[in-house]
Write a protein that holds these residues in place. Structure first.
Motif, PDB file in Angstrom:
ATOM      1  N   UNK A  62       0.837  -1.201   0.000  1.00  0.00           N
ATOM      2  CA  UNK A  62       0.000   0.000   0.000  1.00  0.00           C
ATOM      3  C   UNK A  62       0.871   1.251   0.000  1.00  0.00           C
ATOM      4  N   UNK A  63       1.930   1.237   0.815  1.00  0.00           N
ATOM      5  CA  UNK A  63       2.829   2.398   0.868  1.00  0.00           C
ATOM      6  C   UNK A  63       3.523   2.583  -0.482  1.00  0.00           C
ATOM      7  N   UNK A  64       3.973   1.498  -1.079  1.00  0.00           N
ATOM      8  CA  UNK A  64       4.618   1.591  -2.393  1.00  0.00           C
ATOM      9  C   UNK A  64       3.681   2.122  -3.456  1.00  0.00           C
ATOM     10  N   UNK A  65       2.430   1.686  -3.452  1.00  0.00           N
ATOM     11  CA  UNK A  65       1.457   2.181  -4.426  1.00  0.00           C
ATOM     12  C   UNK A  65       1.192   3.665  -4.205  1.00  0.00           C
ATOM     13  N   UNK A  66       1.116   4.094  -2.946  1.00  0.00           N
ATOM     14  CA  UNK A  66       0.888   5.510  -2.653  1.00  0.00           C
ATOM     15  C   UNK A  66       2.057   6.355  -3.136  1.00  0.00           C
ATOM     16  N   UNK A  67       3.279   5.865  -2.961  1.00  0.00           N
ATOM     17  CA  UNK A  67       4.456   6.604  -3.427  1.00  0.00           C
ATOM     18  C   UNK A  67       4.437   6.733  -4.944  1.00  0.00           C
TER      19      UNK A  67
END
Length: 57
Positions: free
Chosen positions: A37-42
């Motif tokens: 999720x964090x990677x997709x947000x970045x």
């Protein structure tokens, strides 16, 4: 209900076999989805910044 289903309470032997079977083990814990999720947000933030930079230049 399928035809070959045997009700464990139908006779004593089947009930004892049913009640003495160990419970199924808990499924293995799935890995955390937080890094995904964090990677997709970045990636989304970088793409929005890139589009904004291209639109203003």
């Amino acid at each position: 209900m399928p035809e070959n289903y045997t009700d464990p309470s139908g006779n004593t032997e089947a009930f004892r076999a049913f009640s003495q079977t160990p419970e199924a083990a808990a499924p293995a814990a799935s890995p955390s989805r937080l890094p995904l999720i964090i990677g997709a947000a970045v990636v989304v933030v970088v793409l929005v910044a890139l589009v904004a930079w291209l639109a203003t230049s």
